[in-house]
Enzyme design. Structure first.
Site, PDB file in Angstrom:
ATOM      1  N   ASP A   1      -7.019  -1.057  -4.699  1.00  0.00           N
ATOM      2  CA  ASP A   1      -8.145  -0.765  -3.803  1.00  0.00           C
ATOM      3  C   ASP A   1      -9.095   0.248  -4.436  1.00  0.00           C
ATOM      4  O   ASP A   1     -10.319   0.096  -4.371  1.00  0.00           O
ATOM      5  CB  ASP A   1      -7.645  -0.222  -2.464  1.00  0.00           C
ATOM      6  CG  ASP A   1      -6.766  -1.199  -1.710  1.00  0.00           C
ATOM      7  OD1 ASP A   1      -6.920  -2.424  -1.915  1.00  0.00           O
ATOM      8  OD2 ASP A   1      -5.923  -0.741  -0.920  1.00  0.00           O
TER       9      ASP A   1
ATOM     10  N   ASP B   1       0.857  -1.187   0.000  1.00  0.00           N
ATOM     11  CA  ASP B   1       0.000   0.000   0.000  1.00  0.00           C
ATOM     12  C   ASP B   1       0.889   1.231   0.000  1.00  0.00           C
ATOM     13  O   ASP B   1       2.013   1.194   0.509  1.00  0.00           O
ATOM     14  CB  ASP B   1      -0.906   0.011   1.231  1.00  0.00           C
ATOM     15  CG  ASP B   1      -2.036  -1.005   1.153  1.00  0.00           C
ATOM     16  OD1 ASP B   1      -2.427  -1.376   0.025  1.00  0.00           O
ATOM     17  OD2 ASP B   1      -2.535  -1.413   2.211  1.00  0.00           O
TER      18      ASP B   1
END
Length: 156
Positions: free
Chosen positions: A130, A113
């Site tokens: 995402d 991330d």
């Protein structure tokens, strides 16, 4: 292009584009690219769970659950073609993102991330995949709402 193959082209096109974009941004992040602004930072975090680090207690077993869910969705979509034909781009985006995150789990032990939104509130760190999953779900919902409205209008 024959109509029957157009949806497959759209599906795989969206799949490859999302997968490639997500992996490219992750490679830049892993190479050390960092950036800070008033609203959003580009940083690095390894998420061993799912959204908001949920299920991180499953540790390395989570990748097998992730793999099973992706395989089941692929099989279902190609078996039940109506859904795939109707939402080929959205499901291509969703599965391209899912496979990209799955690859991270096998290679890095978790999902890479990098985006951290911190203006007005601190949001969870997230990645391109995402965002694409959320956009794909929104596309499916919007298409279904408009399809229902058209159907209701025809019945009046």
């Amino acid at each position: 292009m024959a109509k029957t193959f157009k949806f497959i082209f759209y599906f795989w096109g969206a799949f490859v584009l999302v997968f490639a974009l997500d992996q490219w941004v992750k490679s830049l992040t892993l190479a050390g690219l960092r950036w800070q602004s008033e609203y959003l930072d580009l940083t690095y975090a390894l998420n061993t769970g799912v959204a908001f680090s949920m299920l991180s207690f499953l540790e390395h077993n989570l990748k097998y659950l992730h793999l099973a869910l992706i395989v089941v969705l692929f099989i279902y979509l190609f078996w039940q073609k109506t859904l795939l034909k109707t939402h080929s781009i959205a499901f291509g985006m969703m599965l391209g993102a899912g496979v990209s995150n799955l690859l991270d789990r096998f290679i890095h032990g978790g999902v890479v991330d990098m985006f951290f939104w911190h203006k007005w509130f601190n949001f969870a760190i997230f990645n391109v995949a995402d965002v694409m999953i959320n956009i794909s779900v929104a596309l499916i919902l919007i298409q279904e709402i408009f399809k229902k409205r058209k159907k209701d209008d025809r019945m009046d």
